[in-house]
Structures are given as structure tokens and as C-alpha cells.
Motif scaffolding. Structure first.
Motif, PDB file in Angstrom:
ATOM      1  N   HIS A   1      -5.035   1.069   5.177  1.00 12.85           N
ATOM      2  CA  HIS A   1      -5.127   2.029   4.082  1.00 12.85           C
ATOM      3  C   HIS A   1      -5.194   3.460   4.625  1.00 12.85           C
ATOM      4  O   HIS A   1      -4.584   4.380   4.057  1.00 12.85           O
ATOM      5  CB  HIS A   1      -6.358   1.728   3.225  1.00 12.85           C
ATOM      6  CG  HIS A   1      -6.499   2.610   2.032  1.00 12.85           C
ATOM      7  ND1 HIS A   1      -5.952   2.302   0.806  1.00 12.85           N
ATOM      8  CD2 HIS A   1      -7.123   3.806   1.868  1.00 12.85           C
ATOM      9  CE1 HIS A   1      -6.227   3.258  -0.061  1.00 12.85           C
ATOM     10  NE2 HIS A   1      -6.943   4.189   0.561  1.00 12.85           N
TER      11      HIS A   1
ATOM     12  N   SER B   1       0.819  -1.202   0.000  1.00 14.99           N
ATOM     13  CA  SER B   1       0.000   0.000   0.000  1.00 14.99           C
ATOM     14  C   SER B   1       0.861   1.263   0.000  1.00 14.99           C
ATOM     15  O   SER B   1       0.589   2.217  -0.741  1.00 14.99           O
ATOM     16  CB  SER B   1      -0.921  -0.008   1.232  1.00 14.99           C
ATOM     17  OG  SER B   1      -1.747   1.136   1.259  1.00 14.99           O
TER      18      SER B   1
ATOM     19  N   HIS C   1       1.179   3.862  -3.052  1.00 14.57           N
ATOM     20  CA  HIS C   1       0.780   5.268  -2.888  1.00 14.57           C
ATOM     21  C   HIS C   1       1.700   6.182  -3.699  1.00 14.57           C
ATOM     22  O   HIS C   1       1.233   7.117  -4.365  1.00 14.57           O
ATOM     23  CB  HIS C   1       0.829   5.649  -1.412  1.00 14.57           C
ATOM     24  CG  HIS C   1       0.455   7.062  -1.128  1.00 14.57           C
ATOM     25  ND1 HIS C   1      -0.847   7.463  -0.921  1.00 14.57           N
ATOM     26  CD2 HIS C   1       1.219   8.199  -1.019  1.00 14.57           C
ATOM     27  CE1 HIS C   1      -0.884   8.773  -0.693  1.00 14.57           C
ATOM     28  NE2 HIS C   1       0.357   9.240  -0.753  1.00 14.57           N
TER      29      HIS C   1
ATOM     30  N   ARG D   1      -1.819   1.543  -6.134  1.00 13.33           N
ATOM     31  CA  ARG D   1      -2.064   1.226  -4.735  1.00 13.33           C
ATOM     32  C   ARG D   1      -3.213   0.233  -4.595  1.00 13.33           C
ATOM     33  O   ARG D   1      -3.107  -0.749  -3.851  1.00 13.33           O
ATOM     34  CB  ARG D   1      -2.378   2.510  -3.961  1.00 13.33           C
ATOM     35  CG  ARG D   1      -2.422   2.279  -2.455  1.00 13.33           C
ATOM     36  CD  ARG D   1      -2.781   3.545  -1.705  1.00 13.33           C
ATOM     37  NE  ARG D   1      -2.637   3.361  -0.268  1.00 13.33           N
ATOM     38  CZ  ARG D   1      -3.046   4.222   0.647  1.00 13.33           C
ATOM     39  NH1 ARG D   1      -3.626   5.366   0.271  1.00 13.33           N
ATOM     40  NH2 ARG D   1      -2.889   3.969   1.924  1.00 13.33           N
TER      41      ARG D   1
END
Length: 832
Positions: A797, A378, A382, A482
Motif C-alpha cells: 500500500h 491497489s 488508487h 482502493r
């Protein structure tokens, strides 16, 4: 009758000593009953302990609780909840009840004791059977059958307390309500199952059912006799009828089928929460039968099998060998450090002028099973989503509220940074080319492997994933890197692994062990994603996780970061590193790691995995990740064979040595600077342990101020175990501090920030940030296994979203964007 005399049938009042003796005799009677039913009793006790005390087990109830409606939808009794109740009934409660019933009905020693107690009751003038003894024999199996429902109710109730705090409040409220419904559904099943136990015998007296039971009894009499589960001769009308014996026999055959069937096929049809009853109930019929035979012949069969298994593994070896594949001299396909640095500079268009290169990014991904894999993917995703992050966008939460994110990652990078990154994109470079290497531990290694495989699988700049989101991921649709990487690491990898733990590894023989099943689950999940990606994936890309680790050639035009995956040697306690970079290089002057200059080791006192196997052998990319992710129970130590019968070492989780991967990242940065002094590496640490963050926040002037509990249960045992568990994070924090100190000493004169740590922040029991409080409360437990519930995914997240309290990664994210837009010469030139 004389005065003061008593009737012959009236017992004398018992003396106190007689009462104590009678009470003790009853305790012994109950103990015998429990010993006879020890196998089904142990099954439910283990289940109760697991659901009461293990966060990972409690978290599986969320899979069912949230299956009835989309994330955030109103709670309601769903088919999934009813199906789980039915699974617990059929796969766990019924087998343990029937097995206990069979054991008390067929045990000769217990029958003798019951007859003795009945005779004693007759001598005391009590007509009929000894009621208390009869109640023990009757009720103990029933109570054992009720325990599985109570275990799941306890697990679901504990899962409520473990729910993370989410900005999307309706989603977490719905999860809370659905868990409450699951608790009540399990509690409602308790009296229903007890009623079933009471009525079971009466149902078999119904004319049609009784006739069927008699027919089954005649047909199966030879089988029951051969297996020693026929009714006792002195109790031919025992309460466990032919149908019950047949059900147990069928269930035992089902377990044998599970042993030889594909666990992956079964896992796809029996999700994790539904697999738990099978795992706990599966072995009960077979082991109960063996314990019954052992008591009949006064032979400790179960103990003997355990000893024989241990001796057999010692003599013949186990099935825990690290999987290898034959390759074309894989050791010579590895890239030397000098060549790796040169290829990276070519990928960034700066080979002719190294000082103009961007700062090479080395990611250190901490351990923590799927949590670490998901969070690593994640975080990296990003920054790979730069094109999306530089634009404003919005999304809708579960309650229908609209959330808007400002341009440039909600203001976390400036217009100047955007100008630099846009200029790099016009030259065909992007954030992916900045990544030089990923140093992973445990679940962080899995996340690193998925990132590398996904970057290898892409055809252009788009991620190799379909637009439609898979069911196991919390998001609605996949919009970028992501989302893609999160969905790849959010699948259920635990069910098949648990089947391997519960069934395959208890028999071994020719069966794959649970580590291989975990690797195959990773491979299958990645292949499904990439196969559905269409034009966004290259040919054969779906097989990347199952291909040889050193099989993919390096291409500066299609850049993929190098991997440094950290395991631990059982023999020496040192790191065993699985990497696609040659482990030695020719140092320019003095070897940073202290070795000989001509063959300077990149990693100090570390073992190169490929030096332990034959030169014609390699491992799959999935196996390379498992080399680092062999934490206790879930994955066994991997035996490394140099030849067919020569085990040179055994490899376990890299977290035993250091759980952050920061030490290897630092050593790689030091060697990289030695090769090319014009480069200024930047280390991004992705950590995953909230408790470690809280401990780090208690540090004052480099000295940690601990806060231990006032009481400790069995400190002589718990103390050393807890210390071993804490050392993994303690060494990780120490490695991060060493890395920051060296980088700042090298580049701090011109670049103030050279190492950034993005964290999973802790929460107290009320869901608040405990960082900075004088006496922080005990933080919420987190689940670390090879499966993530949707609320946990959402919580991970949201770790990169800006928040109002101290527990946020805003500054760290800003610093990473700054590093991505900084040239190395800004850090390596003379101090201004």
C-alpha cells in the motif's frame, strides 16, 4: 593368578582398527534406526527445510504473531501463540513421535539387532542392555518430536529478517516483538515436550491410567492385531501403550476425514499457520504404518504405491482438468475488436469524434501470486478513487501520529488536470471508463479479474464492499475503491489450496484438485464482500467470479474493461490467451502481427483458449484467471479437453513465457490503433518483483550489468533452474522496452510519456533503498503465495506514497494522472 594376567571379565584394550570398526558399526546402527523411522523423520526434515529456506512458509508465522493485538499494538503472549504451540504439539510433534516410537517398538529387524547388541554387551562383561543402542532407540523418536517446534522457531526468526520497512514504524516494531515472542514460545515448548516424552511412560503407570490402558488394550487387541500394530510377543510391555496406538489410529482416521471433507470449511476453522502442522503431520501415521508393513513382509509398499500412482495417472488421467461450464455458444458472445473499440468510445462519449476521446488505458499486470493481485488492485483502485484523491485527507498511524495528505493526490496532479477530470465526471464519465483492457499474468490476472468483477458488480460509482473492514485486511475501514479492492485480494486463499496439495491431489479419484479449490476460495471471498455491500452491489453480483467468463454482456453505460489473461502452452511454449475479445480482426491495410489481413491475429503466435474447447463450453471468470496463474507446486498444469477423453494441451503459468503481460498489451494497442488511428493508447505496467527492478536499474545503454554471487552450490543443477526462473522477468523487461519503443515511435512526437511502470521497490537488509548504489546489498526476500501478511499488505500500500529516497513511484503516478486527462488528439495530431 600369574603375573601379567587379567581377570576374565576385563576386556582387552581395543586396537585402533577395532575402534574404527566399532565406530562404523555404531554409525550403521544409527542408520538402521533412522531408516526404520524414515517417514516421521522425513516429515520433520521437510518442515525444517521449508521454514528455514522458503519465505512464503516463514511469512505464515506473522499471521499468528500479529493475531494477538491490532496492528501496531504492544506485543504480548496471545491466545493465538499458545494455540499454535498446542497445534504443533498435537498435530505434528505427537504424531511423529508416536509414529517413530511405534516403528522402533514393532520392527522385528531392529529388535533382532538390539538383542544382538545386548548379547554382545554381556560377552564384554557389561551387565544389562547395550546402553548406546538403547539410547538410540529411545532418544531418536524424542528428538524427532522436538523438531517441529524448532522448525517454527526458525521460521518466525527468519520472518523477522523479512519484515518490510514501513512508514508506520510502531506497526512493524510490534510485528517484530510479537515474532520474537513466538520464537521464545516455540523454544520453551522444546524442553516441555521432551519432559512429556520422559514422563509419558510413568504417567501410564498411574493406577487409574494404567487400568484404562489395560482396558483399551483388551478391547482393541483384535484391531491392533489386524492392523499389525500390536506389541511384539517378545516385548508385550513395550513403551508404546494402547492409548498411544489409539491416538495414532484416531489421527489417521482424521486425515481420511480431511480427504473427503470440505477443505474450505476446514480452512475457515484452521487458519494457515495452524494448518501447517496438520499438513506435515497428517500423512505420517498412514505412511509410517505402510512402511512398517513393508519392512515386515520385505515389500517396498511406499515405492510401489508411488509407481502405481504415477502409472494410474498416466493410464486413467489426473484430476487437473480445467473446469468448464456449459454455456449458450460462448464463443459467439465475444466482442470483435472493432466493436470493442466502438463500445469503449461510446462509454466515453466520443464515438462520433474519436480524436476527442481520452487516451485508452491498457494495464499490464505482472505476475507474483497474491502480491501481484493485491498490488494490481491497489494501483487501479488508487486512480478509481479520484473523488477522494482530489481532496485533502488525513489518517492516524499506529503510534497515534496524524498524517495529512494534501489535495490533488498530495500534489501529484495539477488544478488543470482536475478541471479536465471534473468536466468528464459532469458528463457521466470517470476514470473507470478510461480503462480499455487489463492484460494479466499469474497473480496479476487474478487482480485484473477482481477489478473487472468489482466494476461489474457496482450499481453506481461506489465500490461493492461493506464499510466495515474484514479481519484479514490491515485497514480499519473501507473508504473507497482502493480499500475495497485491496480487501478483496487480501484474503487467505492458501490454506484450502495447501489442503488440496497435501491431501486431495495425493489421492485424486473424484476429489477436486488444488486449482479448483483456489478458484472456489476466490469466488467465496468475492461473494462475501459483495453480499455485505448492500445497495452498492447489483442483483446477483456476488456470483460474478463464479459466472461464465463470457456471460456478461457489454454495456457502455456500465463500462467494464476487457480481459486478456496470459497462460503458457506446455505443448508449444506459446501463449494461451483467455480473452473476451475475438482474437482476429480485419486489418485496415497491413496486419501488425504479420498474419493475413482479412483475419489478422491480435496476438502474434498465440493460442486462443476458447478455440481449444467445444463451442458450447466456457469457463468461470475465476478459472480464466487460474489459466494464467498455474505456477509450480501451488497449482498443477491444467488439462484442456476438447472432448471427454481428448487432451489437446496443458496450460501453465503465463510467467513461463513473459511475466509482465506487456507483450499482449502492446499487440492489443497496435491492433487498436490499426482499427482507429485517431486513438492514442497509454500502457500502465504494474510490476511486482523487487529483484527485477534492481536488475533493471543496473542497465546501462540497454545492456544489463549483472552482479552474480561468488559461490554457487551445485551450479550444474542450480544454474539451469535459476536461468529458467530469471527468463520470465527478463522477457517481461524486454516486452516493456519493446512496448515503450513502439508507443514512443508512434506518439512520442507530441506525447512524451506513453508507457509508465509502477513498481514494488527493493529494500536492502537494513531497509534502505539500494537503487543507485555502486554495489547494492542483497535485497530482502519477498513472499509470493496466495496469502499476504498485514505488514506485506501495508508495504505494498505504501508503494504509492511519496518518499524521500529514489525508491518511489511519485513521477509514475503523476504521469498516469496526466495521461488520464489527455485527449488522444493531443498525441495523434501533427508534430508541433
Amino acid at each position: 593368578m600369574r603375573a601379567g594376567s587379567r581377570p576374565a571379565n576385563v576386556p582387552l584394550r581395543q586396537k585402533p582398527r577395532g575402534i574404527v570398526s566399532h565406530f562404523w558399526r555404531r554409525i550403521l546402527d544409527l542408520t538402521l534406526v533412522l531408516w526404520v523411522v524414515r517417514v516421521p523423520l522425513l516429515s520433520v526434515l521437510l518442515g525444517l527445510a521449508l521454514m528455514a529456506g522458503v519465505t512464503q512458509a516463514q511469512d505464515v508465522t506473522l499471521d499468528v504473531a500479529m493475531a494477538g493485538a491490532p496492528v501496531g499494538a504492544a506485543a504480548g503472549l496471545s491466545r493465538a501463540i499458545f494455540s499454535l504451540v498446542a497445534a504443533v504439539f498435537l498435530l505434528w510433534a505427537m504424531p511423529v513421535h508416536y509414529a517413530a516410537r511405534l516403528l522402533v517398538e514393532t520392527d522385528n529387524g531392529l529388535a533382532v539387532l538390539v538383542a544382538r547388541r545386548d548379547a554382545s554387551a554381556g560377552h564384554r562383561g557389561i551387565v544389562g542392555r547395550d546402553r548406546l543402542m538403547a539410547a538410540m532407540v529411545r532418544e531418536v523418536p524424542r528428538l524427532i518430536g522436538l523438531a517441529p517446534f524448532l522448525a517454527f522457531a526458525m521460521g518466525a526468526n527468519a520472518a523477522i529478517g523479512n519484515l518490510p520497512t514501513l512508514a508506520d514504524r510502531p506497526a512493524i516494531a510490534a510485528a517484530h516483538h510479537q515474532l520474537v515472542l513466538l520464537v521464545w514460545a516455540m523454544l520453551a515448548a522444546v524442553p516441555l515436550f521432551y519432559l512429556y516424552c520422559v514422563l509419558r511412560g510413568r504417567l501410564t503407570r498411574v493406577r487409574a491410567l494404567a487400568a484404562l490402558d489395560r482396558v483399551l488394550g483388551r478391547w482393541l487387541k483384535p484391531v491392533f492385531g489386524l492392523l499389525a500394530i500390536a506389541p511384539r510377543r517378545d516385548d508385550a510391555a513395550g513403551q508404546l501403550h494402547a492409548s498411544g496406538r489409539l491416538a495414532l489410529l484416531f489421527y489417521a482416521l482424521l486425515v481420511v476425514a480431511v480427504l473427503v471433507a470440505s477443505p474450505h470449511w476446514l480452512a475457515a476453522r484452521l487458519p494457515l499457520a495452524f494448518a501447517v502442522p496438520l499438513i506435515f503431520g497428517g500423512w505420517v501415521p498412514i505412511l509410517a504404518y505402510l512402511s512398517s508393513v513393508g519392512r515386515r513382509f520385505h515389500v517396498p509398499i511406499l515405492t510401489g504405491l508411488f509407481i502405481a500412482g504415477a502409472v494410474g495417472v498416466y493410464v486413467f488421467g489426473d484430476n487437473h482438468a480445467v473446469r468448464t461450464v456449459t454455456a449458450d455458444e460462448p464463443a459467439y458472445r465475444r466482442t470483435s475488436l472493432v466493436q470493442a473499440v466502438h463500445l469503449w468510445m461510446r462509454a466515453n462519449g466520443c464515438a462520433e469524434q474519436p480524436s476527442s476521446c481520452p487516451r485508452p488505458i491498457i494495464v499490464a499486470a505482472a505476475g507474483g501470486a497474491s502480491r501481484a493481485g493485491f498490488f494490481t488492485a491497489s494501483v487501479i483502485g488508487h486512480f478509481l478513487d479520484y473523488d477522494r484523491q482530489k481532496q485533502a485527507f488525513g489518517f492516524t498511524r499506529a503510534d497515534g501520529s496524524k498524517v495529512s495528505r494534501a489535495a490533488r493526490d498530495d500534489g501529484r496532479f495539477s488544478a488543470a488536470i482536475q478541471s479536465v477530470l471534473d468536466g468528464q465526471e459532469r458528463q457521466g464519465k470517470n476514470v473507470a471508463t478510461h480503462l480499455f483492457a487489463l492484460s494479466g499474468v499469474s497473480g496479476g490476472s487474478y487482480g485484473a479479474a477482481v477489478v473487472a468483477a468489482a466494476l461489474s458488480a457496482r450499481t453506481g460509482t461506489a465500490p461493492p464492499c461493506p464499510t466495515e473492514a474484514p479481519a484479514h485486511w490491515f485497514g480499519g475501514a473501507i473508504h473507497g475503491w482502493r480499500d475495497c479492492l485491496e480487501s478483496m485480494t487480501a484474503d487467505d486463499f492458501l490454506t484450502a489450496t495447501f489442503f488440496g496439495l497435501a491431501f486431495h491431489d495425493q489421492v485424486q479419484l473424484f476429489l477436486r484438485d488444488r486449482a479448483a479449490l483456489l478458484e472456489e476460495a476466490w469466488e467465496a471471498s468475492f461473494a462475501r464482500h459483495v453480499a455485505a455491500a448492500g445497495a452498492n452491489a447489483g442483483p446477483g453480483a456476488a456470483r460474478r467470479l463464479s459466472e461464465p467468463f463470457l456471460g456478461a454482456p457489454r454495456d457502455p453505460e456500465h463500462w467494464v474493461p476487457y480481459l486478456v489473461l496470459n497462460g503458457t502452452s506446455v505443448e508449444t511454449g506459446q501463449r494461451i490467451i483467455t480473452t473476451d475479445i475475438l482474437p482476429t480482426y480485419a486489418a485496415s491495410s497491413r496486419c501488425p502481427s504479420g498474419g493475413p489481413t482479412a483475419e489478422c491475429p491480435i496476438f502474434t503466435h498465440a493460442i486462443d483458449f476458447h478455440s481449444l474447447v467445444r463451442s458450447d463450453l466456457d469457463v468461470r471468470l475465476s478459472t480464466a484467471a487460474t489459466n494464467s496463474a498455474r505456477f509450480p507446486v501451488i497449482s498443477p498444469p491444467g488439462s484442456i479437453y476438447q472432448v471427454d477423453t481428448d487432451v489437446v494441451d496443458r496450460i501453465v503459468d503465463g510467467g513461463y513465457f513473459e511475466n509482465f503481460g506487456a507483450e499482449s498489451a502492446l499487440e492489443l494497442a497496435q491492433a487498436m490503433v490499426d482499427v482507429e488511428p485517431a486513438l492514442a493508447p497509454f500502457v500502465l505496467v504494474v510490476s511486482n518483483d523487487p529483484q527485477s527492478v534492481l536488475t533493471e536499474e543496473r542497465t546501462a545503454r540497454g545492456v544489463v550489468v549483472p552482479d552474480a554471487a561468488e559461490q554457487s552450490f551445485l551450479p550444474e543443477v542450480v544454474g539451469p533452474v535459476d536461468a529458467i526462473g530469471a527468463v520470465r522477468s527478463g522477457r517481461g523487461r524486454l516486452a516493456v522496452a519493446h512496448a515503450a519503443a513502439w508507443l514512443d515511435g508512434r506518439f512520442g512526437g507530441r506525447c512524451a510519456v506513453n508507457l509508465v511502470q509502477i513498481k514494488v521497490w527493493p529494500e536492502d537488509s537494513a531497509g534502505h533503498c539500494p537503487v543507485g548504489t555502486a554495489t547494492p546489498e542483497k535485497i530482502r526476500q519477498v513472499s509470493m503465495s496466495w496469502w499476504l501478511s498485514k505488514p506485506v499488505q501495508m508495504n505494498l500500500h505504501e508503494q504509492l506514497e511519496p518518499t524521500a529516497d529514489r525508491c518511489n513511484n511519485r513521477t509514475a503516478v503523476e504521469q498516469v494522472w496526466t495521461a488520464l486527462a489527455t485527449r488522444s488528439e493531443a498525441c495523434t495530431g501533427p508534430t508541433p
